[in-house]
Design a protein around this motif. Structure first.
Motif, PDB file in Angstrom:
ATOM      1  N   TRP A 155      -7.443  16.166 -38.414  1.00  0.00           N
ATOM      2  CA  TRP A 155      -6.222  16.710 -37.838  1.00  0.00           C
ATOM      3  C   TRP A 155      -5.282  17.255 -38.920  1.00  0.00           C
ATOM      4  N   THR A 167       7.211  17.479 -34.168  1.00  0.00           N
ATOM      5  CA  THR A 167       6.039  17.710 -35.008  1.00  0.00           C
ATOM      6  C   THR A 167       4.832  17.958 -34.112  1.00  0.00           C
ATOM      7  N   CYS A 183       5.518  12.030 -33.272  1.00  0.00           N
ATOM      8  CA  CYS A 183       5.804  13.443 -33.008  1.00  0.00           C
ATOM      9  C   CYS A 183       7.309  13.720 -32.937  1.00  0.00           C
ATOM     10  N   TYR A 235       0.724  18.441 -33.610  1.00  0.00           N
ATOM     11  CA  TYR A 235      -0.535  17.975 -34.184  1.00  0.00           C
ATOM     12  C   TYR A 235      -1.708  18.707 -33.556  1.00  0.00           C
ATOM     13  N   GLN A 246      -0.872  18.723 -39.202  1.00  0.00           N
ATOM     14  CA  GLN A 246       0.412  18.692 -38.524  1.00  0.00           C
ATOM     15  C   GLN A 246       1.349  19.735 -39.115  1.00  0.00           C
TER      16      GLN A 246
END
Length: 256
Positions: free
Chosen positions: A107, A183, A64, A185, A109
């Motif tokens: 998922w 980042t 992240c 998610y 992002q």
């Protein structure tokens, strides 16, 4: 991209001086929120969000931040940093290596490019400390509901974004600047599971309207806190189909 984004904001008068007629915190917060701009940048820099297939459907750690949050790198960039420390409870002696976060299931992002208004007085710094997603997908006649919240503390800091007055924070996932390398998610997005011809299949429904709400507050250079900050964005995802391979990985395939 940053120069283009700045050019668009300048052309639209975004950085013009704002005169407040508001008399209370809620009114000022509403004005500042209205003039804040948010662009969602999807990884890997496509025009729409991508749902990951080959690496989905198992628990894993994903990055992240490219590097750990470095308070010394950014505190001189933020006027009134001491006020932010007091309001967020940020430990200035803290060092964190929490550059990974767990995800599981389906998922996606993305990151944010955020532009904050230049106020006539106060020079309010924007603090975004919560993100909430509500979505509904549909495949054939079946409806799938999804919700997700990312809060302060995500990826090692007591906030998600800080943007000083009159500035833009651009999403640069490989930067060493802690203000711009975050980042986000969204995981555990619901899918439909089937077995077809002895093969496991996962079908990602199309989410035609994901409502993403950004929340937080503003703080002036003298420490005056103004809340709330509230901004909504809407995104959509296409339906996808994945089949399991002999090695247990998943591959995206065309819909029949």
């Amino acid at each position: 991209m940053l120069k283009l984004f700045l050019g668009i904001l300048l052309a639209s008068g975004f950085f013009g001086v704002t005169a407040y007629s508001a008399e209370n915190s809620a009114e000022i917060g509403e004005i500042l929120s209205k003039n804040t701009k948010i662009i969602m940048n999807y990884y890997p820099f496509k025009g729409e969000p991508s749902l990951f297939g080959e690496s989905m459907f198992s628990e894993q750690q994903v990055k992240c931040r490219e590097v750990a949050f470095d308070i010394n790198l950014i505190k001189e960039q933020i006027p009134g940093w001491r006020n932010l420390v007091d309001l967020t409870g940020f430990n200035e002696d803290m060092t964190t290596e929490s550059v990974f976060t767990p995800v599981s299931g389906a998922w996606m992002q993305f990151g944010l490019t955020v532009g904050n208004t230049l106020a006539k007085e106060g020079n309010y710094t924007l603090v975004i400390d919560r993100l909430n997603v509500i979505a509904q997908g549909k495949h054939e006649e079946k409806v799938f509901n999804y919700s997700k919240t990312l809060s302060a503390g995500y990826c090692g800091a007591p906030f998600l974004y800080i943007v000083t007055a009159g500035n833009v924070v651009e999403y640069q996932p490989f930067s060493e600047n802690s203000l711009e390398n975050l980042t986000l998610y969204l995981d555990n997005i619901p899918v439909e599971e089937k077995v077809e011809k002895n093969q496991s299949v996962k079908i990602m429904p199309a989410y035609s309207k994901m409502e993403v709400t950004f929340m937080g507050w503003f703080v002036s250079e003298d420490g005056t806190k103004v809340e709330p900050f509230l901004k909504k964005k809407y995104i959509s995802t296409r339906g996808s189909r994945f089949v399991q391979q002999p090695d247990s990985s998943w591959v995206r395939v065309p819909s029949p």
